[in-house]
Design a protein around this motif. Structure first.
Motif, PDB file in Angstrom:
ATOM      1  N   LYS A  55       0.500  -1.233   0.049  1.00  0.00           N
ATOM      2  CA  LYS A  55      -0.003   0.051   0.212  1.00  0.00           C
ATOM      3  C   LYS A  55       0.784   1.364  -0.001  1.00  0.00           C
ATOM      4  O   LYS A  55       0.768   2.194  -1.009  1.00  0.00           O
ATOM      5  N   LEU A  56       2.001   0.948   0.817  1.00  0.00           N
ATOM      6  CA  LEU A  56       2.792   2.533   1.046  1.00  0.00           C
ATOM      7  C   LEU A  56       3.520   2.741  -0.549  1.00  0.00           C
ATOM      8  O   LEU A  56       3.804   3.709  -0.799  1.00  0.00           O
ATOM      9  N   LYS A  57       3.824   1.501  -0.993  1.00  0.00           N
ATOM     10  CA  LYS A  57       4.533   1.773  -2.285  1.00  0.00           C
ATOM     11  C   LYS A  57       3.848   2.286  -3.432  1.00  0.00           C
ATOM     12  O   LYS A  57       4.029   3.309  -4.007  1.00  0.00           O
ATOM     13  N   GLU A  58       2.588   2.094  -3.218  1.00  0.00           N
ATOM     14  CA  GLU A  58       1.353   2.543  -4.337  1.00  0.00           C
ATOM     15  C   GLU A  58       1.091   4.242  -3.989  1.00  0.00           C
ATOM     16  O   GLU A  58       1.328   4.810  -4.758  1.00  0.00           O
ATOM     17  N   PRO A  61      -7.931 -11.091  -4.095  1.00  0.00           N
ATOM     18  CA  PRO A  61      -6.966 -10.728  -2.847  1.00  0.00           C
ATOM     19  C   PRO A  61      -7.114 -11.767  -1.663  1.00  0.00           C
ATOM     20  O   PRO A  61      -8.348 -12.358  -1.372  1.00  0.00           O
ATOM     21  N   ALA A  62      -6.366 -11.887  -0.918  1.00  0.00           N
ATOM     22  CA  ALA A  62      -6.143 -12.719   0.291  1.00  0.00           C
ATOM     23  C   ALA A  62      -6.882 -11.901   1.325  1.00  0.00           C
ATOM     24  O   ALA A  62      -7.411 -10.704   1.424  1.00  0.00           O
ATOM     25  N   PRO A  63      -7.575 -12.762   2.342  1.00  0.00           N
ATOM     26  CA  PRO A  63      -8.607 -12.158   3.205  1.00  0.00           C
ATOM     27  C   PRO A  63      -7.819 -11.265   4.282  1.00  0.00           C
ATOM     28  O   PRO A  63      -6.406 -11.619   4.409  1.00  0.00           O
ATOM     29  N   TYR A  64      -8.396 -10.484   5.110  1.00  0.00           N
ATOM     30  CA  TYR A  64      -7.706  -9.955   6.030  1.00  0.00           C
ATOM     31  C   TYR A  64      -7.002  -8.870   5.877  1.00  0.00           C
ATOM     32  O   TYR A  64      -6.241  -8.228   6.457  1.00  0.00           O
ATOM     33  N   ASP A  65      -6.753  -8.567   4.689  1.00  0.00           N
ATOM     34  CA  ASP A  65      -5.640  -7.906   4.089  1.00  0.00           C
ATOM     35  C   ASP A  65      -5.619  -6.338   4.259  1.00  0.00           C
ATOM     36  O   ASP A  65      -4.738  -5.765   4.541  1.00  0.00           O
ATOM     37  N   ASP A  66      -6.731  -5.904   4.530  1.00  0.00           N
ATOM     38  CA  ASP A  66      -6.784  -4.474   4.927  1.00  0.00           C
ATOM     39  C   ASP A  66      -6.989  -4.382   6.364  1.00  0.00           C
ATOM     40  O   ASP A  66      -7.133  -3.067   6.671  1.00  0.00           O
ATOM     41  N   GLU A  67      -6.757  -5.311   7.170  1.00  0.00           N
ATOM     42  CA  GLU A  67      -7.003  -4.949   8.796  1.00  0.00           C
ATOM     43  C   GLU A  67      -6.036  -5.208   9.256  1.00  0.00           C
ATOM     44  O   GLU A  67      -4.910  -5.842   9.025  1.00  0.00           O
ATOM     45  N   ASP A  68      -5.955  -4.633  10.473  1.00  0.00           N
ATOM     46  CA  ASP A  68      -4.890  -4.760  11.583  1.00  0.00           C
ATOM     47  C   ASP A  68      -5.234  -5.930  12.177  1.00  0.00           C
ATOM     48  O   ASP A  68      -6.052  -6.141  12.907  1.00  0.00           O
ATOM     49  N   THR A  69      -4.355  -7.032  12.028  1.00  0.00           N
ATOM     50  CA  THR A  69      -4.644  -8.553  12.570  1.00  0.00           C
ATOM     51  C   THR A  69      -4.330  -8.499  14.044  1.00  0.00           C
ATOM     52  O   THR A  69      -4.190  -9.742  14.556  1.00  0.00           O
ATOM     53  N   GLY A  70      -3.588  -7.609  14.498  1.00  0.00           N
ATOM     54  CA  GLY A  70      -3.097  -7.545  15.937  1.00  0.00           C
ATOM     55  C   GLY A  70      -2.014  -8.360  16.116  1.00  0.00           C
ATOM     56  O   GLY A  70      -1.229  -8.780  15.312  1.00  0.00           O
ATOM     57  N   GLU A  71      -1.615  -8.393  17.403  1.00  0.00           N
ATOM     58  CA  GLU A  71      -0.725  -9.192  17.615  1.00  0.00           C
ATOM     59  C   GLU A  71      -0.703 -10.089  18.961  1.00  0.00           C
ATOM     60  O   GLU A  71      -1.905 -10.060  19.634  1.00  0.00           O
ATOM     61  N   PRO A  72      -0.047 -11.286  19.128  1.00  0.00           N
ATOM     62  CA  PRO A  72      -0.163 -12.326  20.101  1.00  0.00           C
ATOM     63  C   PRO A  72      -0.137 -11.490  21.653  1.00  0.00           C
ATOM     64  O   PRO A  72       0.462 -10.633  21.657  1.00  0.00           O
ATOM     65  N   PRO A  73      -1.127 -12.009  22.451  1.00  0.00           N
ATOM     66  CA  PRO A  73      -0.991 -11.224  23.811  1.00  0.00           C
ATOM     67  C   PRO A  73      -0.085 -11.667  24.702  1.00  0.00           C
ATOM     68  O   PRO A  73       0.820 -12.407  24.439  1.00  0.00           O
ATOM     69  N   SER A  74       0.408 -10.806  25.625  1.00  0.00           N
ATOM     70  CA  SER A  74       1.001 -10.931  26.783  1.00  0.00           C
ATOM     71  C   SER A  74       0.733 -12.239  27.383  1.00  0.00           C
ATOM     72  O   SER A  74      -0.332 -12.567  27.832  1.00  0.00           O
ATOM     73  N   LEU A  75       1.701 -13.230  27.760  1.00  0.00           N
ATOM     74  CA  LEU A  75       1.279 -14.520  28.272  1.00  0.00           C
ATOM     75  C   LEU A  75       1.560 -14.255  29.705  1.00  0.00           C
ATOM     76  O   LEU A  75       1.139 -15.280  30.637  1.00  0.00           O
ATOM     77  N   ILE A  76       1.801 -13.153  30.165  1.00  0.00           N
ATOM     78  CA  ILE A  76       2.216 -12.767  31.503  1.00  0.00           C
ATOM     79  C   ILE A  76       0.743 -12.487  32.189  1.00  0.00           C
ATOM     80  O   ILE A  76       0.343 -12.956  33.549  1.00  0.00           O
ATOM     81  N   ASP A  77      -0.037 -12.015  31.470  1.00  0.00           N
ATOM     82  CA  ASP A  77      -1.642 -11.509  31.896  1.00  0.00           C
ATOM     83  C   ASP A  77      -2.460 -11.932  30.555  1.00  0.00           C
ATOM     84  O   ASP A  77      -2.987 -10.901  30.044  1.00  0.00           O
TER      85      ASP A  77
END
Lengths: 310, 326, 358, 385
Positions: free
Chosen positions: C233-236, D273-289
């Motif tokens: 996206k940034l490249k575009e 297009p692949a799924p989820y592409d325009d979304e922020d899919t987040g990151e794995p959670p902290s395992l401490i909490d």
């Protein structure tokens, strides 16, 4: 840590040769000495001459002989204390590094306490308490107080080795704990053990000489510090007898330098980034010299060609 | 602040260890030093002083070791370190009180100066690896292999004499009365030049080498290459990226090495008859002045711990990772 | 340094108007070059113990394209990138060739002839790099903001401090990181965030070329995809060209326009991504494509490649791949095959005696 | 699934205590990293079970727990049906190690740099009393296709290529003649072109020696290719399992879905297009909490209230035998509250994704005990004169 055995560099070679000379003198110094170092003579306070290479003392003792004979005590205390301290450091450092949990922490804290407590005053006090402390006693005291730094280094390295897969693999294979420590971990610590040994020898030599210089150690045997003690006591400085303290000091500095130079070589094994990688400057095609440095890779022959350039 | 709490705990532990060592050492001394003192100074010692010495040396054999230890700690808590045998009847604390400022002034300043100079040169030497600067290394190695006191002797021979401006011994001219006037301060400074130079010259090499090696190590890190790739000026890469990171182990090493460094510098006081704690220690040893020996050892340990504390503060300021929240 | 208006938040289209990613122009390799590597050779060490890691490589990056550079460890792909930008650490030396950068206006310049000062001015403003392993490429003792702004301060000393901070926040926003992360230190960020900070940093001066050296290798597939999409996206949006280095050919096929495959310090094949995937000419490319299992569709037959990659210190004579090649025949042992346009398809190039030049 | 179960884990749990940096171990209440929670699996003779997950999902910890390199916090490990807990170094451990062996990820690190191949293999044979002279070494190297043995026996690890090193590691594991082999990402550090060779070797050995193999990987495509059964782990918990083909082709859990669709797939150049592409899919959670309930709920596009509150149980999906998932979308209880059905779960990609702020993991790579150790680089220590 890979081991590529390579010819030691110039620095290390110089260090080894110097150390070999001092070791030789430690064994044969007394045999080579032209005079009895304690014998008085009528040649009082003479400057260096063919008869007395390093001159004489206020009672006509030959300083050259004192230095030669004194080498043994210096080297003995240095190496004996070095060995003792290294053995303690290996035992404490490696166990505290390999043991997890509070036991390891506790041992490590103890060695940190030993590092922070000022060593020389402590040694001075302890040797002063021991009656008629000879070389043996002094070496013992230095060895028993000088291990902490090495233990700290070895602990840090063991901690990181313990996490390494090859140790885990040996564990998973059913290898016994003592074999893991002795056969899998210890050989990987060789360079650091050597380096901490050399460091301790240096420390022991300096300490012994300092003790002799201030007159704490027994006056039974000659060593370089003893020579300096008499020089200081007899106001050698004030009467301009420079030959009295210059040779001993130079010997100490040379021995120290030789050990430091050897340690340079060991440092380069432990930390490959310190290796000089052979040549550091290259000559480009048009004859300029370019230095190999980070961020600006030298270019030997940019093609003279085709468009562009400037 | 967890890091901080851990360090303070460590200092307390070390202090306790030093006190305990101090407690046991005199108990190993053969004979009864107090008796001989009392014999010498018949009738001059009051009973309080004798009692405090007994506690110090564990001469009250009727008490258990543990209760001896408690009374010893109690005595320390009151700041009572006994009386000095040599400077009788001066208490150890006052002897130390007059010696300590000299040592702090000389050794404290020079150690910090040597560290700063060595580190600065080390930054330079590490950054310019592969140039003529490498040639300095053997020289500094040689210089740092020379015992402090011997360099002091040489300095005295070369630079002092009847017609020299530099004095060969003492902290100030014998005729002067210590005080905060310009004349005295100037005089004291003049006396400290040679010992200070001695300490600096022979200890700079170690710091230089340590910092140089760290610079070389850090220079190969990826973030240095990134800094070069960003087109930053050489100066900025050297200071803000390389030196800033290379400094961390040097600072923590500084605290750890103080115990070693301070011991060596004491001999410089001896050579120059500089009226500091080190000279007191050596005199006390030759005069078997045990209370003073103990006092010096304790004082020096406390001073080293205090310096360590400062080094820790510096480290925390320099390394964001120790300031970790939560 | 084309744009004076550095701080403009959204450059809707860059002046050079990049070709859309899959336009025929860029995929044929005949478009407008922005970076041209000619005959580049890179050694480790000098003298008799020198090891040639990159050997006479020609490679052209066109405007607005993503050029994938694939190869296994020791193939020279990273050495090529760092050698061309002269960032290779000692004992690396560039032994010959030229690296021409074509600015928007004016004559091309050769990176290999630049003085350190010229190189510094050129770097990051025209060409930036995202390094492998963001863990180590950020300065651990400086905040994100400090590392984002120092490069602006260096190249555009006239910008006010407040503007630099605003730009740093804007850059973080570009890669989807909240501005309150400006005061964070690298150790407070997750691996994915650090890599995105690196990407933001690479775009700070709106360079025309970005080299990415395995930017996602250390990350999980989920984070990898997220970052790859963000990059596309940034490249575009900003119109830069990318050289994308990785060992993961499957990733390249999906995300790059053109792919060059390296083996033993040389480029062995170069073709538009889809063509390479459908019909690889070099047996090594073919082997690589049959080395990774497919996630969907029919279970493809996997053959892999026998043997191990060559040792640069002891290269086989002739074609470096010949000892592992199922199709090796007589000429392969002679001299290394040159990279030529094969008669069958002049739009691509391959270095293999099976595919002689037209 | 008829073959005999060799090694079995039930409700395996591992919590690592979080220790402070440096020496500040004294203060603070006990915090733990929930590296592995309630993991059950069984390894069967002659079958490969893949355990797939992101780094930090706890998959390596599971392997080390099964190898009994770490003591477990809870749960049970049964070998041949017998519950076992052994501690390193002892006689019982040796007996266990004879039956369960492990292969490590990094072939550069898993061989001791100061010892030759001969030392590694001889020791491995001798520990388990299987050393019968030179020919046993030859045989072992032959099994991993390093022939002639004389070419390799005297070599040090740094003289071997990555693939050869990993083969030596496998040979070392085989020296015990184990029943179960735990392979912790055995090919992820190897060059692409030689991965297949090593995987094929493992498969071949499995068949010939009738081994039960646990194949840990982050590459779900290779699980499809190599494993009979695939289990998916997320943030320390198992979320889905079943026949490899089913799990990869018809993933049920939204996380597996995300994983499958994030994997690079060249075939996609042809598709949409692949799924989820325009979304922020987040990151794995902290395992401490870790998040309450289902640990995936902060990133899950289909998260419901029940997901935040309660941990989902294993439920059979029903499209294939033994295909299970731990997700409220497939639970009868969950169905009442939510709208999840099999059909709906399949078009997750069209649903909006709720993005939630994710806490940054305090401990990187929480599945390594290193996080708990004093983590100062040794080369940085003791830099003083």
């Amino acid at each position: 840590m890979k081991f590529h055995f390579r010819l030691p560099g110039v620095k290390v070679m110089v260090g080894l040769v110097l150390l070999a000379v001092f070791t030789f003198l430690a064994f044969f110094g007394s045999a080579l000495a032209p005079y009895d170092p304690s014998a008085r003579s009528n040649d009082i306070l003479q400057s260096p001459s063919a008869k007395h290479w390093f001159g004489t003392t206020h009672i006509g003792q030959d300083i050259f002989s004192q230095i030669l004979v004194g080498t043994r005590s210096v080297m003995f205390v240095g190496f004996f204390a070095g060995i003792l301290a290294t053995v303690i450091a290996v035992v404490i450092g490696v166990t505290s590094g390999y043991l997890s949990g509070w036991a390891g922490e506790a041992v490590s804290t103890v060695s940190n306490v030993f590092i922070v407590i000022p060593a020389l005053p402590l040694i001075v006090i302890v040797t002063n308490v021991i009656p008629n402390s000879g070389d043996w006693a002094i070496a013992m005291v230095i060895g028993c107080t000088g291990w902490a730094w090495g233990a700290r280094l070895l602990r840090a390295q063991t901690l990181s080795l313990r996490q390494r897969d090859f140790v885990q693999a040996a564990r998973a294979n059913g290898e016994s704990t003592w074999r893991i420590v002795g056969v899998e971990i210890l050989p990987n610590l060789t360079a650091i053990i050597a380096s901490s040994f050399i460091g301790t020898v240096m420390f022991a030599v300096m300490t012994e000489i300092a003790l002799a210089f201030v007159g704490v150690s027994g006056i039974s045997q000659w060593n370089w510090g003893e020579v300096l003690f008499w020089a200081q006591g007899q106001q050698a400085l004030a009467i301009g007898a420079w030959w009295w303290f210059v040779p001993a000091g130079l010997c100490i500095a040379l021995l120290g330098t030789s050990l430091a130079l050897i340690n340079f070589g060991i440092d380069e094994i432990v930390n490959p980034r310190l290796r000089g990688a052979g040549r550091t400057t290259v000559r480009t095609a048009d004859g300029r010299k370019a230095r190999m440095r980070f961020g600006f890779t030298p270019v030997l022959t940019p093609s003279a060609d085709e468009g562009g350039g400037r | 602040m967890k890091y901080f709490a851990g360090r303070v705990g460590f200092y307390l532990l070390t202090l306790w260890a030093a006190i305990t060592i101090n407690f046991f050492i005199p108990r190993l001394i053969p004979g009864n030093p107090v008796d001989s003192l009392i014999a010498q100074r018949r009738g001059e010692i009051d009973s309080n002083a004798i009692k405090s010495l007994d506690i110090l040396f564990g001469l009250d054999k009727h008490q258990s070791l543990l209760s001896q230890y408690w009374s010893y700690l109690g005595q320390l808590a009151h700041g009572d370190l006994g009386i000095s045998f040599q400077n009788f009847p001066e208490p150890v604390t006052s002897v130390l009180g007059s010696a300590l400022p000299w040592t702090l002034g000389l050794i404290g300043t020079t150690t910090i100066l040597a560290f700063l100079i060595g580190t600065l040169l080390g930054v330079f030497a590490g950054w310019k690896r592969g140039t003529w600067v490498d040639g300095l290394l053997p020289v500094t190695t040689f210089l740092s292999s020379i015992p402090y006191f011997w360099l002091g002797l040489i300095a005295v021979t070369l630079f002092t004499g009847v017609d020299s401006w530099l004095p060969s011994s003492g902290g100030y001219d014998p005729g002067l009365v210590p005080g905060w006037d310009l004349g005295f301060i100037g005089n004291a400074l003049r006396h400290s030049i040679l010992p200070a130079a001695t300490i600096i010259i022979s200890s700079v090499g170690g710091w230089l080498l340590a910092m140089r090696n760290m610079m070389v190590t850090v220079s190969a890190e990826d973030y240095i290459t990134v800094a070069h790739a960003k087109g930053l000026s050489d100066r900025r890469v050297m200071t803000k990226y390389a030196a800033r990171n290379a400094l961390l182990p040097s600072v923590s090493g500084f605290g750890m090495a103080l115990g070693l460094v301070v011991g060596g510098t004491f001999l410089v006081e001896y050579v120059f008859s500089y009226p500091g704690v080190g000279l007191q220690l050596l005199n006390a040893i030759s005069g078997h002045d045990y209370p003073l020996i103990q006092g010096v050892f304790l004082t020096v340990t406390v001073a080293v711990l205090a310096a360590n504390f400062l080094a820790d503060l510096a480290y925390m300021a320099l390394d964001p990772r120790t300031r970790k929240e939560g | 340094m084309s744009s004076e208006n550095v701080m403009s938040a959204q450059k809707s289209a860059s002046p050079q108007n990049p070709a859309s990613p899959k336009s025929p122009e860029s995929t044929t390799g005949q478009g407008h070059p922005v970076l041209e590597i000619r005959g580049l050779s890179v050694d480790y060490g000098v003298g008799p113990q020198a090891v040639r890691a990159v050997n006479d490589v020609h490679l052209t990056l066109n405007r607005g394209e993503v050029l994938g550079l694939a190869g296994e460890s020791g193939s020279g792909k990273s050495t090529l990138a760092y050698g061309a930008t002269r960032l290779l650490p000692p004992p690396g030396v560039v032994t010959g060739g030229s690296v021409l950068y074509h600015p928007d206006d004016g004559d091309p310049v050769d990176l290999l002839r630049m003085t350190p000062g010229e190189l510094r001015a050129f770097r990051w403003s025209q060409l930036s790099i995202v390094f492998q392993g963001a863990m180590n490429s950020l300065n651990p003792v400086a905040t994100v903001a400090a590392q984002l702004t120092d490069v602006i301060a260096e190249h555009r000393p006239k910008t006010a401090k407040a503007d630099r901070m605003a730009r740093a926040a804007e850059l973080l926003a570009l890669v989807g990181i909240a501005r309150d992360r400006l005061d964070s230190y690298p150790h407070q960020l997750s691996g994915g965030m650090r890599q995105r900070v690196m990407i933001a940093m690479a775009l700070a001066l709106e360079p025309r070329v970005v080299i990415m050296d395995e930017p996602t290798t250390a990350l999980d597939v989920v984070m990898q995809r997220q970052i790859m999409r963000q990059l596309a996206k940034l490249k575009e949006q900003l119109g830069f060209s990318v050289i994308f280095i990785t060992h993961d050919l499957s990733l390249l096929v999906e995300f790059s326009d053109r792919i060059a495959i390296m083996y033993g310090g040389r480029i062995v094949e170069q073709a538009p991504a889809v063509e390479l995937y459908d019909n690889s000419l070099h047996p090594y490319s073919d082997g690589l494509l049959h080395s990774f299992p497919a996630l969907r569709g029919p279970r493809r037959e996997l053959t892999g490649i026998p043997g191990s990659p060559p040792d640069l210190r002891d290269m086989p004579a002739g074609c470096a791949f010949q000892p592992r090649c199922p199709k090796a025949f007589d000429p392969c042992g002679g001299s290394p095959p040159p990279l030529v346009r094969p008669a069958s398809d002049p739009g691509r190039s391959v270095a293999c005696y099976l595919h002689p030049s037209a | 699934m008829t073959s005999e179960v060799v090694l079995e884990a039930e409700a395996l749990t591992k919590h690592f205590p979080v220790r402070a940096r440096g020496r500040a171990a004294l203060s603070r209440g006990p915090k733990v990293v929930h590296a592995v929670d309630d993991v059950s699996l069984s390894l069967r003779r002659g079958r490969v079970t893949a355990l797939v997950g992101e780094s930090g999902s706890g998959k390596s910890t599971v392997a080390r727990l099964l190898a009994q390199l770490y003591p477990r916090t809870g749960g049970d490990i049964r070998i041949g049906g017998v519950s076992t807990a052994v501690k390193g170094g002892g006689r019982h451990f040796k007996a266990y190690a004879r039956r369960v062996q492990m292969i490590f990820q990094d072939p550069f690190a898993s061989l001791n740099p100061v010892h030759t191949v001969r030392h590694h293999l001889t020791r491995a044979l001798k520990i388990h009393g299987r050393y019968t002279g030179e020919e046993s070494l030859d045989e072992l190297l032959g099994r991993v296709q390093l022939t002639p043995a004389s070419l390799y026996l005297e070599k040090y690890p740094h003289e071997l290529s990555g693939g050869q090193r990993q083969r030596v590691s496998i040979a070392r594991a085989l020296a015990a003649d184990p029943e179960a082999l735990l392979a912790d990402e055995p090919v992820s550090m190897l060059d692409v072109s030689i991965r297949l060779g090593v995987l094929n070797l493992l498969r071949d050995l499995k068949e010939r020696l009738d081994l039960a193999v646990l194949y840990i990987t982050h590459d779900i495509a290779s699980a499809r290719y190599f494993a009979d059964e695939t289990l998916v782990m997320y943030a320390g918990r198992m979320v889905e399992g079943g026949d490899s083909e089913t799990v990869t082709q018809r993933p049920a859990h939204p996380y597996t879905h995300l994983l499958v669709h994030s994997a690079p797939d060249p075939e996609r150049v042809r598709g949409g297009p692949a799924p989820y592409d325009d979304e922020d899919t987040g990151e794995p959670p902290s395992l401490i909490d870790p998040p309450s309930g289902c640990r995936f709920h902060p990133r899950c596009p289909k998260a419901m209230d029940v997901c935040r509150a309660r941990v989902p149980e294993r439920t059979l999906v029903g499209d294939a035998p033994d295909h299970w998932v731990a997700c409220w979308l497939f639970d009868d209880e969950g169905k009442g509250e939510g709208k999840g059905t099999d059909a709906e779960a399949a078009d997750i990609e069209t649903t909006d994704i709720e993005t939630t702020d994710i806490e940054i993991s305090d401990v990187e790579a929480a599945d390594v005990e290193a996080a708990a150790a004093e983590a100062q680089a040794p080369e940085l220590e003791g830099a003083a004169p």
